[in-house]
Design an enzyme around this catalytic site. Structure first.
Site, PDB file in Angstrom:
ATOM      1  N   HIS A  74       2.352   3.352  -9.076  1.00 48.28           N
ATOM      2  CA  HIS A  74       2.134   1.923  -9.372  1.00 48.28           C
ATOM      3  C   HIS A  74       3.309   1.355 -10.184  1.00 48.28           C
ATOM      4  O   HIS A  74       3.743   0.232  -9.954  1.00 48.28           O
ATOM      5  CB  HIS A  74       0.822   1.721 -10.126  1.00 48.28           C
ATOM      6  CG  HIS A  74      -0.396   2.136  -9.342  1.00 48.28           C
ATOM      7  ND1 HIS A  74      -0.586   1.761  -8.026  1.00 48.28           N
ATOM      8  CD2 HIS A  74      -1.471   2.896  -9.669  1.00 48.28           C
ATOM      9  CE1 HIS A  74      -1.741   2.263  -7.594  1.00 48.28           C
ATOM     10  NE2 HIS A  74      -2.295   2.965  -8.567  1.00 48.28           N
ATOM     11  N   LEU A  86      10.882 -20.304  -4.948  1.00 47.89           N
ATOM     12  CA  LEU A  86       9.943 -19.420  -4.246  1.00 47.89           C
ATOM     13  C   LEU A  86       8.597 -19.509  -4.961  1.00 47.89           C
ATOM     14  O   LEU A  86       8.553 -19.501  -6.183  1.00 47.89           O
ATOM     15  CB  LEU A  86      10.459 -17.972  -4.308  1.00 47.89           C
ATOM     16  CG  LEU A  86       9.513 -16.886  -3.813  1.00 47.89           C
ATOM     17  CD1 LEU A  86       9.580 -16.777  -2.297  1.00 47.89           C
ATOM     18  CD2 LEU A  86       9.834 -15.528  -4.415  1.00 47.89           C
ATOM     19  N   ASP A 109       0.838  -1.206   0.000  1.00 48.96           N
ATOM     20  CA  ASP A 109       0.000   0.000   0.000  1.00 48.96           C
ATOM     21  C   ASP A 109       0.872   1.256   0.000  1.00 48.96           C
ATOM     22  O   ASP A 109       2.003   1.241   0.504  1.00 48.96           O
ATOM     23  CB  ASP A 109      -0.916  -0.024   1.240  1.00 48.96           C
ATOM     24  CG  ASP A 109      -2.081   0.947   1.091  1.00 48.96           C
ATOM     25  OD1 ASP A 109      -2.384   1.368  -0.052  1.00 48.96           O
ATOM     26  OD2 ASP A 109      -2.687   1.288   2.118  1.00 48.96           O
TER      27      ASP A 109
HETATM   28  C1  IPE Z   1      -5.413  -2.774  -0.169  1.00 48.80           C
HETATM   29  O1  IPE Z   1      -5.066  -1.453  -0.398  1.00 48.80           O
HETATM   30  C2  IPE Z   1      -5.429  -3.528  -1.452  1.00 48.80           C
HETATM   31  C3  IPE Z   1      -4.152  -3.652  -2.146  1.00 48.80           C
HETATM   32  C4  IPE Z   1      -2.982  -3.271  -1.735  1.00 48.80           C
HETATM   33  C5  IPE Z   1      -4.234  -4.302  -3.411  1.00 48.80           C
HETATM   34  P1  IPE Z   1      -6.170  -0.303  -0.485  1.00 48.80           P
HETATM   35  O2  IPE Z   1      -5.432   0.967  -0.615  1.00 48.80           O
HETATM   36  O3  IPE Z   1      -7.163  -0.619  -1.525  1.00 48.80           O
HETATM   37  O4  IPE Z   1      -6.878  -0.426   0.957  1.00 48.80           O
HETATM   38  P2  IPE Z   1      -7.871   0.562   1.705  1.00 48.80           P
HETATM   39  O5  IPE Z   1      -8.993   0.848   0.769  1.00 48.80           O
HETATM   40  O6  IPE Z   1      -7.111   1.808   2.032  1.00 48.80           O
HETATM   41  O7  IPE Z   1      -8.276  -0.164   2.942  1.00 48.80           O
HETATM   42  C1  IPE Z   2      -1.622   0.158  -3.404  1.00 55.17           C
HETATM   43  O1  IPE Z   2      -1.370   1.500  -3.416  1.00 55.17           O
HETATM   44  C2  IPE Z   2      -1.830  -0.400  -4.791  1.00 55.17           C
HETATM   45  C3  IPE Z   2      -3.223  -0.825  -5.061  1.00 55.17           C
HETATM   46  C4  IPE Z   2      -4.222  -0.817  -4.234  1.00 55.17           C
HETATM   47  C5  IPE Z   2      -3.468  -1.266  -6.409  1.00 55.17           C
HETATM   48  P1  IPE Z   2      -2.569   2.552  -3.412  1.00 55.17           P
HETATM   49  O2  IPE Z   2      -2.948   2.836  -4.822  1.00 55.17           O
HETATM   50  O3  IPE Z   2      -3.661   2.107  -2.531  1.00 55.17           O
HETATM   51  O4  IPE Z   2      -1.855   3.818  -2.790  1.00 55.17           O
HETATM   52  P2  IPE Z   2      -2.462   4.853  -1.747  1.00 55.17           P
HETATM   53  O5  IPE Z   2      -2.947   4.048  -0.572  1.00 55.17           O
HETATM   54  O6  IPE Z   2      -3.584   5.548  -2.446  1.00 55.17           O
HETATM   55  O7  IPE Z   2      -1.327   5.732  -1.412  1.00 55.17           O
HETATM   56 MG    MG Z   3      -4.111   2.377  -0.564  1.00 64.11          MG
END
Ligand code: IPE
Ligand code: IPE
Ligand code: MG
Length: 252
Positions: free
Chosen positions: A42, A136, A25
């Site tokens: 990303h 792995l 995240d």
């Molecule tokens: C969780 O991250 C899902 C992934 C990393 C794929 P999110 O950014 O979607 O989670 P929430 O919505 O903040 O809980």
């Molecule tokens: C995690 O990073 C990747 C996915 C959920 C695909 P985020 O896109 O949730 O990044 P933040 O949380 O908005 O910074």
């Molecule tokens: Mg996120």
């Protein structure tokens, strides 16, 4: 045979976690902090995946599971969702050959029916090509949700055994998405949030949880070592008392 269940029998607590599961995240916030579009976060996140896969293999970690796209992530703006899909496809195209050469088995779990036919085919090919690799196991959770997993497993079990009056853990285990892996020893969530966000709800029953403020694109081998060090300081009791663990250690 499904791997043993931590609620049914006491598992080993290896010094180096056998299975690490990660909520990657903070990609968006990493980019926004640099006045860059979220998609750049990303793209940088893919570099972090490459580094962490290598670091896990070097440390003898047998299973790495990454949450790449949740069943709730469809709620994001359409252009971010389609960019993520394209990125997933590009990564499979570019990286699977290298992963195969490095002995990595690739698995993708989640409700894959919602992906377009080409992506589904790429996933199938990646899994097939790398199926015999054992350095792995990299499991990518895509359109995955913990509740979805428990329900799909239950529904498939009942379809196979319609007369079943009640369900045991052992009945359900082979139908869960992670039946190919032991339960995670260590869970890592980057990006500062302290929640599970519908990740491996069943499998995290006895996993050690580690949260870090580091955004995923900045997560590297040193950050992984910090998480492993924190894990190594934990006392995994699996319901027992500390005193019992001392006895177990003396006996071994
Ligand atoms: C969780 O991250 C899902 C992934 C990393 C794929 P999110 O950014 O979607 O989670 P929430 O919505 O903040 O809980
Ligand atoms: C995690 O990073 C990747 C996915 C959920 C695909 P985020 O896109 O949730 O990044 P933040 O949380 O908005 O910074
Ligand atoms: Mg996120």
């Amino acid at each position: 045979m499904s791997p043993p269940s931590s609620t049914q029998q006491i598992p080993d607590a290896p010094l180096v976690p056998q299975h690490v599961a990660v909520i990657m995240d903070g990609n968006g916030r990493w980019a926004t902090a640099r006045y860059l579009p979220r998609v750049t976060g990303h793209v940088k996140g893919v570099d972090a995946v490459r580094n962490v896969v290598r670091a896990c293999a070097e440390r003898g970690i047998g299973y790495l599971t990454l949450f790449a796209f949740s069943s709730e992530n469809w709620r994001r703006p359409a252009d971010e969702v389609s960019t993520l899909m394209r990125l997933f496809s590009t990564v499979l195209e570019r990286e699977v050959g290298k992963m195969h050469a490095n002995g990595i088995r690739v698995k993708v779990v989640g409700d894959l029916t919602r992906f377009d036919a080409r992506l589904q085919e790429q996933i199938r090919e990646a899994e097939e090509k790398t199926a015999a690799n054992r350095v792995l196991t990299l499991t990518i959770c895509a359109n995955y949700g913990g509740r979805w997993d428990i329900l799909q497993a239950t529904n498939r079990l009942l379809a196979d055994r319609p007369g079943l009056a009640s369900v045991t853990e052992a009945d359900l285990a082979p139908y869960l998405c992670m039946a190919h892996a032991p339960e995670p020893d260590l869970f890592i969530r980057t990006g500062g949030e302290q929640r599970i966000s519908n990740f491996l709800l069943w499998q995290l029953a006895y996993t050690e949880l580690y949260f870090t403020d580091t955004f995923w694109p900045d997560f590297d081998a040193a950050a992984l070592d910090d998480a492993i060090l924190s894990y190594q300081k934990r006392e995994r009791r699996f319901g027992r008392t500390s005193a019992q663990l001392v006895e177990v250690r003396k006996a071994s």
